[in-house]
Design an enzyme around this catalytic site. Structure first.
Site: not given
Length: 817
Positions: A497-498
């Protein structure tokens, strides 16, 4: 007399600036002071000429725009980097919330405490007490992670039957429609039993087809898929990242070309898709694939735009040409994760989520949903993991003995325990406050980045502290190890997620500065206005506001630094007042340093990632302090919980202070560095790290059962049952504390200083000496078995450790023999 009036004028204008008075108010104050000074003989014609020379160009719109604003606007446009459509979508996504108050340098603490405390509904509490507890009791984590490398089928079915994958789906489609806070509580409890379990449940309830369908899907798509997703007839995955585009997800090379093709025996308008995705959670077991790709229309079948942009489609995995089924193996936490590919796979246009009208809107859809989903899943898993490690490490430290005393009495262990306890309190506070914001209707995109980065980093640090405390108990994997899998899997949360490096260095401040600053976004938007006068008017208004804002923060920062923020209004004049004051001081410092960095670095600030990271750290630590203070207030300001509050606030304010000092030390000019040190730290750095005495208190709280410790362990699975290692250990802690007086009685009765081990032999000695009853001796003997179960580690026959093909070969040899 002139000097007195000049100083008075400066003091009055500074006070007006401190309180952020308008330009007209400041002008009125200055004019009245000048008039009084004139009558007193302090000012003459020269003073008035100087005053008017300053005031008139700033007050007369035409003069100001022609000689000040227009040149500034021209220079601003030259140094301001252009924003891509994906950057604009990311900036526009979500909402600003409490982080904007912190960013602006004047947080209203009463506003913070007026946000309602999140609460579970009766239905949500029943789900936590029923199905969540039940599935935790069902799962043997060692069997799932080491032998099956998957959840057992009965657990999968139980999750489907009880709608664990439907917490975000509305009731009208058969879902549970839980609050964000309830989802967080569920994931925390699942994490305390198994990171494998919480990962599998978390993903369908986060960024994925279910959430995208509810927000953007057509009625037909919702009616078809959502009821099936709710009961587990469909297992979703969402394919965004690829080998060439991980953290830079907007650069995905996967594409779809608009064309005509055959579908179910008819020629229809559709898309020919080609993709190669990696790291996709649930892909190997998914029945429906959410796919992000760049859509092209070279033949103009949809209009005159060839490059339509990122688009999201929903594709059944049994569609001809879809390749899926193999697995990645992420660090021995074997949640279903794998690749998917497709080449020239044709699907109709109505497979686009939201239909053809949403072609090219995929990136906006993703970043808007991510602003909510990223607040819940990974931060909740992290908070649940940290709390579990804190409670387990506290119990283990009291049970395990070395040098004839519990290891928890050693100062080195106390230091690690204190960090675990402090992180457990603050991480839970941050998740609770942030999910509460979501339930209020916010989509806090900046907050989601703060939580994703800092809570996963605190989880990684916590696994290291727990491993250091447990030693050999932690490193030997097996059915009785509750530390090892979390230690192995911590980097997974850091990566997904990043990636955290990207999140800290680019997203938190990069997005926060534009969204939270009261004037920067308006200044940037002025650059895109085509009408020259309209653009100039817009920039004029923003620029003048920005100048006043900066001056106000300069005055506030200097005043708060000189006074130690002693005169700052705080909501409570108790032990927490100093934390409110220091947070207000550093909030003003953040606002000032933000504007200084924008002025010094200009457009290149976008590339000064370390500068951006430190500014983001300032905002993040202030947010964590705010959440800690809010939790303490929401829970009734119980004095017994104060050590956790003090440690968390002091630790994060110290880190905030260090980030500010590092920021100053990396300014390009020696003169600027010197000036900033005088302004920000005139008497040195005021915040100190938590003391040894404070950390001793935290360590003691973790090692003894109490209501404070119970509150720290809220929503953690601690049931005393065969497959719950933490629950059994908790009971052992209570049993050991109960028999320690019996042990001391034997020591006194025999006149010997015995080590707290071989308690069965101690029991026999007590019986022989006549100081223990049969019942008391039986209690000591029973506790010895439990004590050994806690401190011992697993061992295996070498063949048991063989996996996959090696085990198959050995079995074949044995059968042949």
């Amino acid at each position: 007399m002139t000097l007195i009036f000049v100083l008075a004028l400066l003091a009055l204008l500074s006070a007006a600036s401190y309180h952020r008075a308008s330009w007209n108010t400041a002008l009125g104050i200055a004019a009245v002071t000048m008039l009084v000074g004139t009558f007193a003989g302090a000012f003459g014609i020269i003073s008035w000429l100087i005053f008017l020379a300053i005031v008139i160009p700033l007050s007369v719109t035409n003069l100001r725009q022609q000689y000040i604003v227009a040149p500034a606007f021209k220079a601003f446009k030259k140094v301001t980097p252009t924003m891509s459509e994906t950057e604009k979508s990311a900036i526009d996504a979500g909402t600003t919330w409490w982080e904007a108050d912190l960013f602006c340098g004047n947080p209203n603490w009463d506003k913070l405490h007026q946000f309602p405390k999140p609460r579970l509904s009766v239905e949500e509490q029943a789900f936590l007490d029923g199905p969540v507890e039940e599935v935790c009791a069902m799962l043997n984590d060692w069997e799932a992670t080491h032998e099956l490398t998957d959840l057992p089928q009965d657990v999968w079915q139980y999750l489907k039957d009880n709608k664990f994958f439907a917490m975000i789906i509305k009731k009208q489609y058969g879902g549970l429609e839980f609050s964000a806070y309830a989802q967080s509580c569920v994931l925390q409890k699942l994490t305390s039993k198994s990171t494998l379990l919480s990962s599998i449940v978390g993903v369908p309830n986060s960024l994925g087809p279910g959430e995208l369908l509810q927000h953007y899907g057509t009625d037909e798509q919702k009616e078809h898929y959502l009821p099936r997703l709710a009961v587990g007839d469909e297992i979703p995955c969402f394919a965004l990242t690829s080998p060439e585009a991980g953290s830079d997800a907007s650069s995905i090379p996967d594409f779809g070309v608009v064309c005509k093709g055959e579908w179910e025996g008819k020629e229809v308008l559709g898309i020919s898709l080609t993709w190669n995705k990696r790291y996709i959670t649930l892909a190997p077991v998914a029945t429906v694939l959410g796919l992000a790709f760049k859509m092209r229309d070279p033949d103009g079948l949809l209009g005159d735009k060839e490059e339509l942009g990122i688009t999201c489609a929903l594709i059944p995995t049994n569609t001809p040409g879809v390749k899926i089924g193999r697995r990645h193996f992420p660090l021995n936490v074997p949640f279903q994760n794998g690749p998917t590919q497709g080449e020239d796979v044709f699907v109709p246009l109505d497979f686009i989520i939201g239909g053809a009208k949403m072609a090219g809107q995929g990136w906006r859809m993703l970043v808007e949903c991510l602003s909510v989903g990223r607040v819940i899943t990974l931060p909740s898993n992290s908070a649940g993991g940290i709390k579990s490690l804190a409670v387990a490490s506290g119990a283990y430290s009291r049970i395990r003995r070395q040098f004839k005393l519990p290891i928890g009495k050693m100062e080195g262990i106390e230091e690690a325990l204190a960090k675990l306890g402090g992180y457990a309190y603050s991480s839970d506070a941050a998740v609770t406050m942030s999910t509460g914001a979501v339930d209020l209707g916010e989509k806090p995109s900046v907050v989601s980045a703060i939580l994703k980065y800092h809570l996963t980093e605190q989880m990684r640090a916590s696994t290291i502290h727990a491993m250091d405390i447990h030693g050999g108990k932690g490193i030997c994997l097996g059915p009785n190890n509750y530390v090892g899998r979390g230690y192995q899997g911590a980097p997974i949360a850091i990566t997904v997620e990043g990636a955290n490096i990207l999140t800290r260095n680019m997203i938190i401040y990069g997005q926060g500065a534009i969204r939270c600053h009261p004037f920067v976004l308006a200044e940037l938007e002025a650059c895109s206005i085509k009408d020259k006068q309209e653009a100039l008017d817009s920039f004029d208004k923003s620029l003048m506001g920005h100048i006043g804002f900066t001056m106000s923060n300069l005055v506030r920062t200097k005043w708060l630094a000189l006074t130690g923020a002693r005169f700052t209004k705080v909501p409570f004049n108790d032990e927490t007042a100093v934390y409110y004051r220091n947070a207000a001081r550093y909030s003003a410092s953040l606002a000032l340093m933000s504007d200084i960095c924008m002025a010094v670095f200009g457009g290149s600030l976008k590339r000064k990632e370390r500068i951006s990271a430190r500014l983001g750290d300032l905002l993040s630590y202030l947010y964590l302090v705010s959440a800690t203070l809010k939790r303490y207030n929401d829970e009734g300001r119980r004095k017994e919980d104060l050590p956790f509050v003090q440690w968390s606030c002091q630790e994060h304010l110290y880190l905030c202070q260090r980030a500010l000092a590092d920021l100053i030390n990396n300014m390009p000019s020696a003169a600027l560095r010197g000036l900033l040190k005088v302004v920000l730290f005139p008497f040195g750095r005021p915040v100190r790290k938590p003391t040894d005495k404070m950390e001793h208190k935290l360590a003691q709280l973790l090692q003894m059962p109490s209501e404070t410790r119970d509150r720290l362990a809220t929503h953690i699975y601690l049931k005393d049952e065969p497959l719950c290692l933490l629950g059994k250990q908790e009971q052992t802690l209570k049993d050991i504390l109960a028999v320690e007086p019996l042990f001391e009685k034997v020591c006194r009765g025999t006149g010997k200083k015995l080590p707290f081990m071989q308690l069965d032999k101690v029991a026999a000695m007590g019986l022989e000496a006549g100081v223990l009853s049969e019942d008391e001796a039986a209690k000591l003997t029973a506790v010895e078995a439990k004590r050994l179960a806690v401190i011992n580690v697993d061992d295996f026959d070498p063949e048991e450790l063989l996996a996959g093909k090696a085990r198959t070969k050995e079995s074949a040899k044995a059968d042949a023999a």
